[in-house]
Design a protein around this motif. Sequence first.
Motif, mmCIF file in Angstrom:
data_model
loop_
_atom_site.group_PDB
_atom_site.id
_atom_site.type_symbol
_atom_site.label_atom_id
_atom_site.label_comp_id
_atom_site.label_asym_id
_atom_site.label_seq_id
_atom_site.Cartn_x
_atom_site.Cartn_y
_atom_site.Cartn_z
ATOM 1 N N GLY A 1 15.774 -33.489 -54.057
ATOM 2 C CA GLY A 1 14.351 -34.028 -54.829
ATOM 3 C C GLY A 1 14.651 -34.071 -56.165
ATOM 4 O O GLY A 1 13.882 -34.017 -56.526
ATOM 5 N N GLY B 1 13.992 -36.277 -58.892
ATOM 6 C CA GLY B 1 12.325 -36.859 -59.402
ATOM 7 C C GLY B 1 11.639 -35.965 -60.507
ATOM 8 O O GLY B 1 12.371 -35.207 -61.528
ATOM 9 N N GLY C 1 11.150 -32.505 -59.915
ATOM 10 C CA GLY C 1 12.920 -31.818 -59.339
ATOM 11 C C GLY C 1 13.583 -31.610 -60.787
ATOM 12 O O GLY C 1 13.786 -30.831 -61.025
ATOM 13 N N SER D 1 21.446 -35.864 -53.970
ATOM 14 C CA SER D 1 21.016 -36.774 -54.607
ATOM 15 C C SER D 1 21.508 -38.109 -53.520
ATOM 16 O O SER D 1 22.385 -37.871 -53.828
ATOM 17 C CB SER D 1 21.246 -37.569 -55.777
ATOM 18 N N ARG D 2 20.440 -38.639 -53.529
ATOM 19 C CA ARG D 2 20.856 -39.805 -53.039
ATOM 20 C C ARG D 2 22.122 -41.110 -53.215
ATOM 21 O O ARG D 2 22.799 -41.982 -53.080
ATOM 22 C CB ARG D 2 20.206 -41.207 -52.274
ATOM 23 N N GLN E 1 25.021 -38.957 -59.679
ATOM 24 C CA GLN E 1 24.300 -38.012 -61.197
ATOM 25 C C GLN E 1 25.459 -37.700 -61.906
ATOM 26 O O GLN E 1 26.444 -37.289 -61.530
ATOM 27 C CB GLN E 1 23.210 -36.664 -60.923
ATOM 28 N N LEU F 1 18.658 -36.332 -47.110
ATOM 29 C CA LEU F 1 17.992 -34.875 -46.326
ATOM 30 C C LEU F 1 18.314 -35.485 -44.446
ATOM 31 O O LEU F 1 18.307 -34.282 -43.844
ATOM 32 C CB LEU F 1 16.795 -34.808 -45.970
ATOM 33 N N GLY G 1 11.712 -33.789 -52.328
ATOM 34 C CA GLY G 1 11.492 -34.287 -51.597
ATOM 35 C C GLY G 1 10.599 -34.866 -50.897
ATOM 36 O O GLY G 1 9.434 -33.695 -51.104
ATOM 37 N N PRO G 2 10.697 -35.832 -49.463
ATOM 38 C CA PRO G 2 9.807 -35.627 -49.213
ATOM 39 C C PRO G 2 9.558 -34.810 -47.553
ATOM 40 O O PRO G 2 10.918 -34.358 -47.148
ATOM 41 C CB PRO G 2 10.406 -37.337 -48.223
ATOM 42 N N PHE H 1 7.884 -28.657 -52.277
ATOM 43 C CA PHE H 1 6.761 -29.522 -52.427
ATOM 44 C C PHE H 1 6.452 -30.150 -50.869
ATOM 45 O O PHE H 1 6.673 -30.945 -50.307
ATOM 46 C CB PHE H 1 6.683 -29.898 -53.774
ATOM 47 N N SER I 1 2.014 -31.937 -50.733
ATOM 48 C CA SER I 1 0.299 -32.446 -50.660
ATOM 49 C C SER I 1 -0.454 -31.758 -50.657
ATOM 50 O O SER I 1 -0.889 -31.772 -49.294
ATOM 51 C CB SER I 1 1.479 -33.596 -50.538
ATOM 52 N N PRO J 1 0.822 -29.481 -54.632
ATOM 53 C CA PRO J 1 0.268 -30.262 -56.036
ATOM 54 C C PRO J 1 -0.586 -31.032 -55.679
ATOM 55 O O PRO J 1 -1.119 -31.626 -55.179
ATOM 56 C CB PRO J 1 1.240 -30.789 -56.176
ATOM 57 N N LEU K 1 -3.361 -33.706 -58.503
ATOM 58 C CA LEU K 1 -2.505 -35.383 -58.748
ATOM 59 C C LEU K 1 -1.707 -34.994 -60.492
ATOM 60 O O LEU K 1 -1.659 -34.157 -61.043
ATOM 61 C CB LEU K 1 -3.526 -36.127 -59.434
ATOM 62 N N ARG L 1 6.473 -40.872 -65.029
ATOM 63 C CA ARG L 1 7.173 -41.549 -63.993
ATOM 64 C C ARG L 1 5.428 -41.271 -62.366
ATOM 65 O O ARG L 1 6.590 -41.677 -61.246
ATOM 66 C CB ARG L 1 8.238 -40.371 -63.474
HETATM 67 N N1 LIG Z 1 3.287 -36.804 -57.093
HETATM 68 C C1 LIG Z 1 2.646 -36.913 -57.004
HETATM 69 O O1 LIG Z 1 1.474 -37.287 -57.736
HETATM 70 C C2 LIG Z 1 2.638 -35.713 -55.946
HETATM 71 C C3 LIG Z 1 1.417 -35.513 -55.019
HETATM 72 C C4 LIG Z 1 1.553 -33.814 -54.544
HETATM 73 C C5 LIG Z 1 2.649 -33.833 -54.246
HETATM 74 N N2 LIG Z 1 3.668 -33.927 -54.586
HETATM 75 C C6 LIG Z 1 4.354 -33.910 -53.402
HETATM 76 O O2 LIG Z 1 6.190 -32.991 -55.043
HETATM 77 C C7 LIG Z 1 7.099 -33.092 -54.515
HETATM 78 C C8 LIG Z 1 7.996 -34.304 -55.664
HETATM 79 O O3 LIG Z 1 7.388 -35.055 -55.679
HETATM 80 P P1 LIG Z 1 7.477 -36.330 -57.207
HETATM 81 O O4 LIG Z 1 6.534 -36.925 -57.488
HETATM 82 O O5 LIG Z 1 8.637 -35.112 -57.888
HETATM 83 O O6 LIG Z 1 8.785 -37.091 -56.726
HETATM 84 P P2 LIG Z 1 9.597 -37.946 -56.854
HETATM 85 O O7 LIG Z 1 9.632 -38.353 -58.278
HETATM 86 O O8 LIG Z 1 9.243 -39.295 -56.038
HETATM 87 O O9 LIG Z 1 11.018 -37.774 -56.209
HETATM 88 C C9 LIG Z 1 10.959 -36.727 -55.176
HETATM 89 C C10 LIG Z 1 12.870 -36.627 -55.075
HETATM 90 O O10 LIG Z 1 12.967 -37.071 -53.922
HETATM 91 C C11 LIG Z 1 14.123 -37.636 -53.652
HETATM 92 N N3 LIG Z 1 14.904 -38.258 -52.248
HETATM 93 C C12 LIG Z 1 13.849 -38.546 -51.433
HETATM 94 N N4 LIG Z 1 14.121 -39.443 -51.027
HETATM 95 C C13 LIG Z 1 14.974 -38.876 -50.204
HETATM 96 C C14 LIG Z 1 15.754 -38.243 -49.056
HETATM 97 N N5 LIG Z 1 15.899 -39.063 -47.520
HETATM 98 N N6 LIG Z 1 17.396 -37.255 -49.128
HETATM 99 C C15 LIG Z 1 17.045 -36.912 -49.890
HETATM 100 N N7 LIG Z 1 16.719 -36.972 -51.270
HETATM 101 C C16 LIG Z 1 15.641 -38.078 -51.294
HETATM 102 C C17 LIG Z 1 14.545 -38.533 -54.630
HETATM 103 O O11 LIG Z 1 16.188 -38.412 -55.142
HETATM 104 P P3 LIG Z 1 17.439 -39.742 -55.393
HETATM 105 O O12 LIG Z 1 16.310 -40.115 -55.755
HETATM 106 O O13 LIG Z 1 18.042 -38.379 -56.236
HETATM 107 O O14 LIG Z 1 18.138 -38.957 -53.442
HETATM 108 C C18 LIG Z 1 14.378 -37.854 -55.784
HETATM 109 O O15 LIG Z 1 13.905 -37.677 -56.621
HETATM 110 C C19 LIG Z 1 7.378 -34.496 -53.311
HETATM 111 O O16 LIG Z 1 7.156 -33.868 -51.805
HETATM 112 C C20 LIG Z 1 5.937 -34.971 -53.043
HETATM 113 O O17 LIG Z 1 5.004 -35.604 -52.106
HETATM 114 C C21 LIG Z 1 3.779 -35.571 -55.256
#
Ligand SMILES: NC(=O)c1ccc[n+]([C@@H]2O[C@H](COP(=O)([O-])OP(=O)(O)OC[C@H]3O[C@@H](n4cnc5c(N)ncnc54)[C@H](OP(=O)(O)O)[C@@H]3O)[C@@H](O)[C@H]2O)c1
Length: 293
Positions: free
Chosen positions: A14, A17, A20, A38-39, A42, A55, A72-73, A94, A96, A140, A142, A148
């Motif tokens: 991840g 992201g 990330g 990454s999928r 990069q 993953l 990532g998820p 990470f 949530s 985290p 919000l 993004r």
């Molecule tokens: N955004 C929020 O408000 C929030 C709040 C609470 C918690 N979180 C958690 O914090 C973490 C990071 O969040 P974020 O907002 O930075 O996420 P993000 O910007 O959506 O990025 C997630 C990254 O995970 C990678 N990913 C997704 N599916 C994947 C897979 N199947 N295999 C490998 N890589 C995969 C993607 O990388 P590629 O596309 O390069 O493969 C993507 O860059 C996540 O666990 C999210 O649930 C986020």
Amino acid sequence: MAAPGAGRTALVFGGSGQIGRPLLARLADAGWRVLAVSRQSQDARGGVRWLRGELAGCRNLPADVDAVLSCGPLDAFAAWFARGDVACARVVAFGSTSLEVKQASADAAERDVARRLREAEAQLFAAAAPRGIGASVLRPTLVYGAGRDATLTRIALLAQRLRGFALPDDATGLRQPVHVDDLADAAMACLDAPDAHAKAYALPGGETLAYREMVRRVLATLPRRPRLVVLPSALFRALLAPARLAGIAAGFNDAALARMREDLVFDAAPARRDFGYAPRPFAPDAAMFTPPA
Ligand SMILES: NC(=O)c1ccc[n+]([C@@H]2O[C@H](COP(=O)([O-])OP(=O)(O)OC[C@H]3O[C@@H](n4cnc5c(N)ncnc54)[C@H](OP(=O)(O)O)[C@@H]3O)[C@@H](O)[C@H]2O)c1
């Protein structure tokens, strides 16, 4: 003096992201050898070596590293980690606060999100303990800061387009928006915190404020200063259906509407105690809601 990460290797999922990216930069700055998965392909930059994969199935991974980090998820990461393909001493992943926030949601899909997060955390800790791996989960609230996120950046873009933004008058639930850079700092500090092993932490932002005030501050950063319109909640609800049809409020479901009235407040004290977590107050600027080019 040697950099804190010198001679150590981190494997990061991840890394492309919003959390990330700043995490990769911090790891490289601290002297870690960084391998990021990454999928997509990069560009190699900033001392990070990218591996192509996902993953569910990733080849060419090293047999062992010092630390594995996941932005990532969490469910897919926990399933990958439980297979034990890569040996390591430390895991920071990470998750949530949705695990708590959505567990009693009126929306079945949201309850399912909470269930999957809960099961993923349990799977991660259960797989780490017998292998002697120190695992930590960071939850985290919000997230904002990189242009993004799906909440505040989305509100900012919509408000710019419509030159205003409407909220119901009962959007008074408390929020703790947290900046992506503070989350990346937290992951770095957590990596070397032995007290953080086998624990999950809420990572709220450094200020607790009402939903309406949070949106007001976002709008105040925007070039054309869109107006915040506060509507009686019954009128807001009545306007929501046509707004959804017009695509303006797509994805904004009834559970999200109800949550605007709820206080979603988490305690930063355990993270502060165990790894010095010190998030900033909510003082945004326009760049934080500008999507990257
Ligand atoms: N955004 C929020 O408000 C929030 C709040 C609470 C918690 N979180 C958690 O914090 C973490 C990071 O969040 P974020 O907002 O930075 O996420 P993000 O910007 O959506 O990025 C997630 C990254 O995970 C990678 N990913 C997704 N599916 C994947 C897979 N199947 N295999 C490998 N890589 C995969 C993607 O990388 P590629 O596309 O390069 O493969 C993507 O860059 C996540 O666990 C999210 O649930 C986020």
